[in-house]
Design a protein around this motif. Structure first.
Motif, PDB file in Angstrom:
ATOM      1  N   ASP A 153       0.956  -0.858  -0.534  1.00  0.00           N
ATOM      2  CA  ASP A 153       0.434   0.322   0.247  1.00  0.00           C
ATOM      3  C   ASP A 153       0.949   1.575   0.400  1.00  0.00           C
ATOM      4  OD1 ASP A 153       1.245   0.340   2.814  1.00  0.00           O
ATOM      5  OD2 ASP A 153      -0.595  -0.074   3.328  1.00  0.00           O
ATOM      6  N   GLY A 154       2.338   1.261   0.019  1.00  0.00           N
ATOM      7  CA  GLY A 154       2.730   2.539  -0.201  1.00  0.00           C
ATOM      8  C   GLY A 154       3.276   3.110   1.145  1.00  0.00           C
ATOM      9  N   THR A 155       2.772   2.412   2.567  1.00  0.00           N
ATOM     10  CA  THR A 155       2.783   2.993   3.291  1.00  0.00           C
ATOM     11  C   THR A 155       3.999   3.411   4.395  1.00  0.00           C
ATOM     12  OG1 THR A 155       1.569   1.629   5.049  1.00  0.00           O
ATOM     13  CG2 THR A 155       0.048   3.388   3.931  1.00  0.00           C
ATOM     14  N   ALA A 156       4.589   2.297   3.874  1.00  0.00           N
ATOM     15  CA  ALA A 156       6.006   2.440   4.445  1.00  0.00           C
ATOM     16  C   ALA A 156       7.129   3.200   4.210  1.00  0.00           C
ATOM     17  CB  ALA A 156       7.002   1.282   3.768  1.00  0.00           C
ATOM     18  N   SER A 157       7.915   4.201   4.903  1.00  0.00           N
ATOM     19  CA  SER A 157       8.621   5.488   5.027  1.00  0.00           C
ATOM     20  C   SER A 157       9.580   5.307   3.818  1.00  0.00           C
ATOM     21  CB  SER A 157       9.601   5.269   5.472  1.00  0.00           C
ATOM     22  OG  SER A 157      10.652   4.044   5.799  1.00  0.00           O
ATOM     23  N   PRO A 158       9.647   6.151   3.001  1.00  0.00           N
ATOM     24  CA  PRO A 158      10.626   6.317   1.496  1.00  0.00           C
ATOM     25  C   PRO A 158      11.881   4.947   1.746  1.00  0.00           C
ATOM     26  CG  PRO A 158       9.973   8.257   1.987  1.00  0.00           C
ATOM     27  CD  PRO A 158       9.461   7.340   3.757  1.00  0.00           C
ATOM     28  N   ARG A 159      12.365   5.291   2.992  1.00  0.00           N
ATOM     29  CA  ARG A 159      13.814   4.472   2.450  1.00  0.00           C
ATOM     30  C   ARG A 159      13.531   3.287   2.736  1.00  0.00           C
ATOM     31  NH1 ARG A 159      19.165   6.046   4.676  1.00  0.00           N
ATOM     32  NH2 ARG A 159      20.055   3.601   5.114  1.00  0.00           N
ATOM     33  N   GLU A 160      12.157   2.673   3.574  1.00  0.00           N
ATOM     34  CA  GLU A 160      11.423   0.745   3.758  1.00  0.00           C
ATOM     35  C   GLU A 160      11.140   0.626   2.303  1.00  0.00           C
ATOM     36  OE1 GLU A 160      10.087   0.482   7.952  1.00  0.00           O
ATOM     37  OE2 GLU A 160       9.061   1.897   6.774  1.00  0.00           O
ATOM     38  N   GLN A 161      10.577   1.904   1.421  1.00  0.00           N
ATOM     39  CA  GLN A 161      10.363   1.199   0.439  1.00  0.00           C
ATOM     40  C   GLN A 161      11.203   0.926  -1.157  1.00  0.00           C
ATOM     41  OE1 GLN A 161       6.476   3.782  -1.389  1.00  0.00           O
ATOM     42  NE2 GLN A 161       6.810   4.310   1.029  1.00  0.00           N
ATOM     43  N   LEU A 162      12.422   2.204  -0.962  1.00  0.00           N
ATOM     44  CA  LEU A 162      13.825   1.943  -1.323  1.00  0.00           C
ATOM     45  C   LEU A 162      14.448   0.295  -1.190  1.00  0.00           C
ATOM     46  CD1 LEU A 162      15.421   5.342  -1.347  1.00  0.00           C
ATOM     47  CD2 LEU A 162      15.036   4.268  -2.656  1.00  0.00           C
ATOM     48  N   ALA A 163      14.617  -0.164   0.510  1.00  0.00           N
ATOM     49  CA  ALA A 163      15.290  -1.344   0.381  1.00  0.00           C
ATOM     50  C   ALA A 163      14.139  -2.440   0.114  1.00  0.00           C
ATOM     51  CB  ALA A 163      15.444  -1.427   1.551  1.00  0.00           C
ATOM     52  N   THR A 164      12.917  -1.899  -0.104  1.00  0.00           N
ATOM     53  CA  THR A 164      11.756  -2.786  -1.206  1.00  0.00           C
ATOM     54  C   THR A 164      12.264  -3.184  -1.851  1.00  0.00           C
ATOM     55  OG1 THR A 164      10.128  -3.297   1.099  1.00  0.00           O
ATOM     56  CG2 THR A 164       9.871  -3.883  -0.820  1.00  0.00           C
ATOM     57  N   LEU A 165      12.004  -2.169  -2.747  1.00  0.00           N
ATOM     58  CA  LEU A 165      12.478  -1.902  -4.282  1.00  0.00           C
ATOM     59  C   LEU A 165      13.898  -2.829  -4.465  1.00  0.00           C
ATOM     60  CD1 LEU A 165      11.040   1.813  -5.838  1.00  0.00           C
ATOM     61  CD2 LEU A 165       9.788  -1.336  -5.957  1.00  0.00           C
ATOM     62  N   GLY A 166      14.866  -2.077  -3.893  1.00  0.00           N
ATOM     63  CA  GLY A 166      16.419  -2.596  -4.008  1.00  0.00           C
ATOM     64  C   GLY A 166      16.589  -3.734  -3.919  1.00  0.00           C
ATOM     65  N   ARG A 167      15.897  -4.484  -2.831  1.00  0.00           N
ATOM     66  CA  ARG A 167      15.767  -6.414  -3.217  1.00  0.00           C
ATOM     67  C   ARG A 167      14.735  -6.558  -4.265  1.00  0.00           C
ATOM     68  NH1 ARG A 167      12.228  -8.941  -1.645  1.00  0.00           N
ATOM     69  NH2 ARG A 167      10.461  -7.096  -0.722  1.00  0.00           N
ATOM     70  N   VAL A 168      13.708  -6.685  -4.313  1.00  0.00           N
ATOM     71  CA  VAL A 168      12.740  -6.710  -5.767  1.00  0.00           C
ATOM     72  C   VAL A 168      14.230  -6.571  -6.741  1.00  0.00           C
ATOM     73  CG1 VAL A 168      11.248  -6.508  -6.922  1.00  0.00           C
ATOM     74  CG2 VAL A 168      10.863  -6.224  -4.249  1.00  0.00           C
ATOM     75  N   TYR A 169      14.917  -5.696  -7.576  1.00  0.00           N
ATOM     76  CA  TYR A 169      15.875  -5.396  -8.027  1.00  0.00           C
ATOM     77  C   TYR A 169      16.846  -6.147  -8.307  1.00  0.00           C
ATOM     78  CZ  TYR A 169      18.787  -3.173 -11.622  1.00  0.00           C
ATOM     79  OH  TYR A 169      20.175  -2.970 -12.152  1.00  0.00           O
ATOM     80  N   LEU A 170      17.553  -6.807  -6.793  1.00  0.00           N
ATOM     81  CA  LEU A 170      18.738  -6.874  -6.722  1.00  0.00           C
ATOM     82  C   LEU A 170      17.389  -8.481  -7.012  1.00  0.00           C
ATOM     83  CD1 LEU A 170      20.258  -5.825  -4.723  1.00  0.00           C
ATOM     84  CD2 LEU A 170      21.326  -5.741  -7.049  1.00  0.00           C
ATOM     85  N   GLU A 171      16.747  -9.319  -7.194  1.00  0.00           N
ATOM     86  CA  GLU A 171      16.769 -10.658  -6.921  1.00  0.00           C
ATOM     87  C   GLU A 171      16.055 -10.661  -8.466  1.00  0.00           C
ATOM     88  OE1 GLU A 171      13.623 -10.461  -4.328  1.00  0.00           O
ATOM     89  OE2 GLU A 171      14.898 -11.239  -2.455  1.00  0.00           O
ATOM     90  N   PHE A 172      15.294  -9.408  -8.734  1.00  0.00           N
ATOM     91  CA  PHE A 172      15.010  -9.637 -10.509  1.00  0.00           C
ATOM     92  C   PHE A 172      16.415 -10.152 -11.208  1.00  0.00           C
ATOM     93  CE2 PHE A 172      14.718  -7.820 -14.864  1.00  0.00           C
ATOM     94  CZ  PHE A 172      12.960  -8.615 -15.257  1.00  0.00           C
ATOM     95  N   ALA A 173      16.962  -8.979 -11.103  1.00  0.00           N
ATOM     96  CA  ALA A 173      19.153  -8.821 -11.372  1.00  0.00           C
ATOM     97  C   ALA A 173      19.297 -10.630 -11.572  1.00  0.00           C
ATOM     98  CB  ALA A 173      19.951  -7.598 -11.232  1.00  0.00           C
ATOM     99  N   LEU A 174      19.048 -10.965 -10.548  1.00  0.00           N
ATOM    100  CA  LEU A 174      19.956 -12.450 -10.704  1.00  0.00           C
ATOM    101  C   LEU A 174      19.596 -13.650 -10.891  1.00  0.00           C
ATOM    102  CD1 LEU A 174      20.927 -11.489  -6.888  1.00  0.00           C
ATOM    103  CD2 LEU A 174      22.741 -11.163  -8.671  1.00  0.00           C
ATOM    104  N   THR A 175      18.107 -13.531 -10.350  1.00  0.00           N
ATOM    105  CA  THR A 175      16.846 -14.710 -11.554  1.00  0.00           C
ATOM    106  C   THR A 175      17.019 -14.965 -13.010  1.00  0.00           C
ATOM    107  OG1 THR A 175      15.150 -13.316 -10.617  1.00  0.00           O
ATOM    108  CG2 THR A 175      15.875 -14.866  -8.831  1.00  0.00           C
ATOM    109  N   ARG A 176      16.551 -13.352 -13.214  1.00  0.00           N
ATOM    110  CA  ARG A 176      16.752 -13.187 -14.838  1.00  0.00           C
ATOM    111  C   ARG A 176      17.910 -12.699 -15.431  1.00  0.00           C
ATOM    112  NH1 ARG A 176      11.547 -14.696 -17.370  1.00  0.00           N
ATOM    113  NH2 ARG A 176      11.351 -13.054 -17.867  1.00  0.00           N
TER     114      ARG A 176
END
Length: 191
Positions: free
Chosen positions: A76-99
């Motif tokens: 829902d995007g209610t996490a802090s900007p830094r927490e959202q950046l950490a989530t996006l960073g994790r998603v990005y790295l997982e994507f990069a490493l699996t695709r």
């Protein structure tokens, strides 16, 4: 475009997505995509006048998938900007490493027509989201430059992790501490 034409166009992109995912960017020739799609080697030109346009359509699928993963993970995007950046960073790295092949293609603008087939319309919103979150986390900084630097750092982590370099040099088997360190470097220490 007829429904049959749309089906073949989609099939060519699907074959390209599968090919880049399983064999990497170097395998993405028009001939190989046509062969695997079961059409003549000239058929892709009917829908994609240049090889770059077909590669761009394939890369667009990667950006769509990455965006969908990021949206789902952020909730829902209610996490802090830094927490959202950490989530996006994790998603990005997982994507990069699996695709891996798709990830490489998505950022190879030397191979893509970013203004063709809606590629910019698919990729730029992701960068805009990153820039917005960086700007909210660091209102004192030039958000576009900082977001670009963070993206470059994450790309480097993904690439070096893929090659096994970071595991060797850092002695870790998890990229999350590297992600946290990158966020600290770009945003300042948490808290």
């Amino acid at each position: 475009m007829t429904e049959q034409d749309g089906g073949l166009r989609t099939r060519l992109i699907d074959v390209g997505v599968d090919l880049v995912t399983t064999e990497g960017v170097q395998a993405l020739s028009l001939r190989e995509i046509a062969r695997r799609a079961g059409v003549s080697h000239g058929a892709p030109r009917r829908y994609f006048p240049t090889h770059l346009e077909l590669l761009s359509a394939i890369a667009r699928r990667g950006f769509e998938e990455l965006a969908a993963r990021g949206t789902a993970a952020m909730g829902d995007g209610t996490a802090s900007p830094r927490e959202q950046l950490a989530t996006l960073g994790r998603v990005y790295l997982e994507f990069a490493l699996t695709r891996r092949g798709m990830h490489e293609l998505m950022f190879r603008h030397d191979l893509l027509e970013s203004n063709a087939l809606g590629l910019r319309e698919t990729s730029l919103p992701l960068f805009a989201l990153l820039t917005d979150l960086v700007g909210r986390a660091r209102p004192d900084a030039d958000a576009r430059l900082l977001a670009g630097s963070l993206l470059a750092n994450l790309y480097g982590i993904a690439q070096l992790w893929t090659w096994g370099s970071l595991q060797l040099t850092t002695g870790t088997d998890d990229f999350v501490p590297l992600l946290r360190t990158a966020l600290d470097a770009h945003l300042g220490p948490e808290g």
